[in-house]
Design a protein around this motif. Structure first.
Motif, short mmCIF file in Angstrom:
data_model
loop_
_atom_site.label_atom_id
_atom_site.label_comp_id
_atom_site.label_asym_id
_atom_site.label_seq_id
_atom_site.Cartn_x
_atom_site.Cartn_y
_atom_site.Cartn_z
N LYS A 18 0.73 -1.22 0.03
CA LYS A 18 0.02 -0.03 -0.01
C LYS A 18 0.87 1.24 -0.02
O LYS A 18 0.48 2.49 -0.75
CB LYS A 18 -0.94 0.06 1.20
N LEU A 19 1.99 1.16 0.49
CA LEU A 19 2.67 2.58 0.80
C LEU A 19 3.57 2.75 -0.74
O LEU A 19 3.27 4.09 -0.92
CB LEU A 19 4.21 2.02 1.59
N LEU A 20 3.85 1.80 -1.38
CA LEU A 20 4.21 1.92 -2.53
C LEU A 20 3.21 2.43 -3.67
O LEU A 20 3.47 3.34 -4.38
CB LEU A 20 5.06 0.70 -3.35
N GLN A 21 1.86 1.81 -3.53
CA GLN A 21 0.77 2.06 -4.33
C GLN A 21 0.41 3.56 -4.43
O GLN A 21 0.15 4.18 -5.17
CB GLN A 21 -0.30 1.15 -4.15
N LYS A 80 -3.84 8.81 2.44
CA LYS A 80 -3.59 7.39 2.70
C LYS A 80 -2.20 7.18 3.03
O LYS A 80 -2.04 6.35 4.16
CB LYS A 80 -3.90 6.48 1.44
N LEU A 81 -1.27 7.85 2.53
CA LEU A 81 0.22 7.48 2.79
C LEU A 81 0.47 8.05 4.15
O LEU A 81 1.18 7.35 4.94
CB LEU A 81 0.86 8.47 1.96
N SER A 82 -0.35 9.22 4.59
CA SER A 82 0.16 9.43 5.94
C SER A 82 -0.52 8.48 7.10
O SER A 82 0.07 8.15 7.96
CB SER A 82 -0.62 10.70 6.42
N ALA A 83 -1.71 8.13 6.62
CA ALA A 83 -2.57 6.99 7.40
C ALA A 83 -1.51 5.63 7.65
O ALA A 83 -1.47 5.06 8.55
CB ALA A 83 -3.88 6.78 6.82
N LEU A 84 -0.98 5.15 6.54
CA LEU A 84 -0.29 4.32 6.61
C LEU A 84 0.97 4.01 7.25
O LEU A 84 1.56 3.34 8.12
CB LEU A 84 0.24 3.95 5.23
N ASN A 85 1.75 5.46 7.16
CA ASN A 85 2.99 5.69 8.09
C ASN A 85 2.48 5.48 9.82
O ASN A 85 3.27 5.05 10.32
CB ASN A 85 3.44 7.09 7.87
N VAL A 101 -4.76 -5.02 12.65
CA VAL A 101 -4.05 -4.42 11.69
C VAL A 101 -4.85 -4.62 10.14
O VAL A 101 -4.90 -3.56 9.36
CB VAL A 101 -2.75 -5.12 11.31
N GLU A 102 -5.50 -5.77 10.14
CA GLU A 102 -6.09 -6.10 8.69
C GLU A 102 -7.52 -5.10 8.70
O GLU A 102 -7.81 -4.56 7.60
CB GLU A 102 -6.59 -7.33 8.54
N LYS A 103 -8.09 -4.74 9.91
CA LYS A 103 -9.08 -3.82 9.85
C LYS A 103 -8.98 -2.35 9.68
O LYS A 103 -9.53 -1.69 8.99
CB LYS A 103 -10.04 -3.92 11.14
N ARG A 104 -7.51 -2.06 10.29
CA ARG A 104 -7.09 -0.64 9.86
C ARG A 104 -6.70 -0.44 8.56
O ARG A 104 -6.86 0.56 7.96
CB ARG A 104 -6.13 -0.37 11.00
N LEU A 105 -6.23 -1.30 7.99
CA LEU A 105 -5.87 -1.28 6.41
C LEU A 105 -7.12 -1.22 5.62
O LEU A 105 -7.18 -0.40 4.68
CB LEU A 105 -4.97 -2.57 6.22
N ASN A 106 -8.12 -1.88 6.03
CA ASN A 106 -9.34 -1.79 5.42
C ASN A 106 -9.90 -0.35 5.55
O ASN A 106 -10.53 0.15 4.41
CB ASN A 106 -10.36 -2.80 5.78
N ASN A 107 -9.86 0.21 6.43
CA ASN A 107 -10.28 1.36 6.79
C ASN A 107 -9.69 2.63 6.02
O ASN A 107 -10.13 3.45 5.52
CB ASN A 107 -10.35 1.94 8.42
N ILE A 108 -8.01 2.23 5.98
CA ILE A 108 -7.21 3.31 5.35
C ILE A 108 -7.79 3.26 3.81
O ILE A 108 -7.87 4.25 2.98
CB ILE A 108 -5.79 2.80 5.35
N GLU A 110 -10.63 2.82 2.24
CA GLU A 110 -11.97 3.29 2.21
C GLU A 110 -11.62 4.77 2.49
O GLU A 110 -12.75 5.53 2.22
CB GLU A 110 -12.91 2.91 3.33
N ILE A 111 -10.78 5.48 2.74
CA ILE A 111 -10.53 6.92 2.66
C ILE A 111 -10.99 7.52 1.69
O ILE A 111 -10.33 7.15 0.45
CB ILE A 111 -9.09 7.30 3.25
N GLN A 112 -11.86 8.56 1.67
CA GLN A 112 -12.32 9.13 0.45
C GLN A 112 -11.21 10.11 -0.15
O GLN A 112 -10.62 11.02 0.84
CB GLN A 112 -13.65 9.77 0.75
N ASN A 113 -11.33 10.37 -1.41
CA ASN A 113 -10.37 11.25 -2.13
C ASN A 113 -11.23 12.57 -1.97
O ASN A 113 -12.33 12.72 -1.48
CB ASN A 113 -10.29 11.11 -3.68
N TYR A 114 -10.61 13.49 -2.44
CA TYR A 114 -11.25 15.04 -2.41
C TYR A 114 -12.48 14.99 -3.60
O TYR A 114 -12.47 14.21 -4.44
CB TYR A 114 -10.34 16.25 -3.13
N PRO A 115 -13.45 15.49 -3.27
CA PRO A 115 -14.86 15.75 -4.01
C PRO A 115 -14.47 15.94 -5.37
O PRO A 115 -13.43 16.51 -5.83
CB PRO A 115 -15.81 16.64 -3.41
N TYR A 116 -15.02 15.05 -6.64
CA TYR A 116 -14.74 15.27 -7.85
C TYR A 116 -14.76 16.76 -8.32
O TYR A 116 -13.85 16.99 -9.01
CB TYR A 116 -15.60 14.24 -8.55
N SER A 117 -15.84 17.31 -7.92
CA SER A 117 -16.05 18.90 -8.59
C SER A 117 -14.68 19.50 -7.80
O SER A 117 -14.32 20.44 -8.75
CB SER A 117 -17.15 19.39 -7.57
#
Length: 250
Positions: A18-21, A80-85, A101-108, A110-117
């Protein structure tokens, strides 16, 4: 014991993948994997990663465990990078159960990007601002901003069919060049080159080039060279699209 050790290694590789991605440099990725494995009892960890691959061998006593991951669909996502760190540091400090750990990875994930608009607005703002910065007039700024806003949905559409980091900028720049020529033809904008510069700045691979230099300075020569070559190819692809349209249509 063997199953548990493989589970620990799998979690460490999940975090590293995930870090590299999401845009981490390879040195940080290797260090995170190494620290997580050691936190869960490894006596030695050998990690080798480049932009598209991670190989890790974990030693626990006289037992050895190895995993390899192929990295695909990379992008830059600071949140997501900050959350992974943060998760990596939490694992090393608290050694939580793997299911947590698996649960927190799934939560990361699901973090939403900035609104498309907001992303469309950012593309328009960047294009228009840089057009003026490099000498464009008011009409050029308006054209660059509108084209920038149109290029965001075009980019999203291209990514649905391909994740190639060279092909996407090439098609994107061809579309940008066509829009640029169209706007000049209908009288919106005066200078093709200045409008194009504003649009080009959206995809300039500055982060990739910066990471390449950082990798070279810390001794990761292979990764650094790969990043530099990739950044150069992306820059050439972007420029090629606009130049082709200018040469054939204007």
């Amino acid at each position: 014991m063997e199953n548990t050790a493989n589970q620990y290694l799998t979690i460490a590789m999940d975090v590293g993948e995930k870090l590299l991605q999401y845009g981490a440099e390879t040195n940080r990725t290797e260090d995170s994997i190494r620290r997580i494995c050691i936190a869960y009892g490894a006596t030695r960890v050998d990690v080798f990663s480049i932009t598209v691959n991670i190989e890790t061998t974990m030693h626990i006593g006289y037992d050895t465990y190895t995993q390899t991951r192929r990295i695909q669909n990379t992008t830059m996502d600071i949140d997501k990078l900050s959350a992974l760190n943060e998760l990596s540091r939490y694992i090393c400090k608290n050694k939580p159960p793997l299911i947590m750990v698996e649960k927190r990875l799934n939560n990361i994930e699901e973090i939403q990007n900035y609104p498309y608009s907001l992303q469309v607005f950012a593309y328009a703002l960047i294009s228009g601002s840089f057009c003026v910065f490099f000498g464009g007039n008011f009409h050029d700024m308006i054209a660059a901003a509108i084209i920038g806003a149109l290029l965001k949905p075009i980019e999203s559409g291209i990514k649905k069919y391909s994740n190639n980091r060279i092909f996407i900028p090439l098609v994107w720049s061809l579309c940008g060049g066509l829009l640029n020529a169209f706007f000049l033809h209908i009288g919106i904008g005066d200078h093709y080159d200045l409008i194009a510069i504003g649009n080009i700045m959206i995809l300039i691979p500055g982060t990739a080039f910066t990471n390449a230099l950082r990798d070279l300075f810390i001794g990761d020569s292979i990764t650094g060279v790969i990043h530099i070559v990739e950044a150069i190819l992306v820059a050439i692809s972007i420029a090629l699209g606009f130049v082709c349209i200018h040469s054939f249509l204007l």
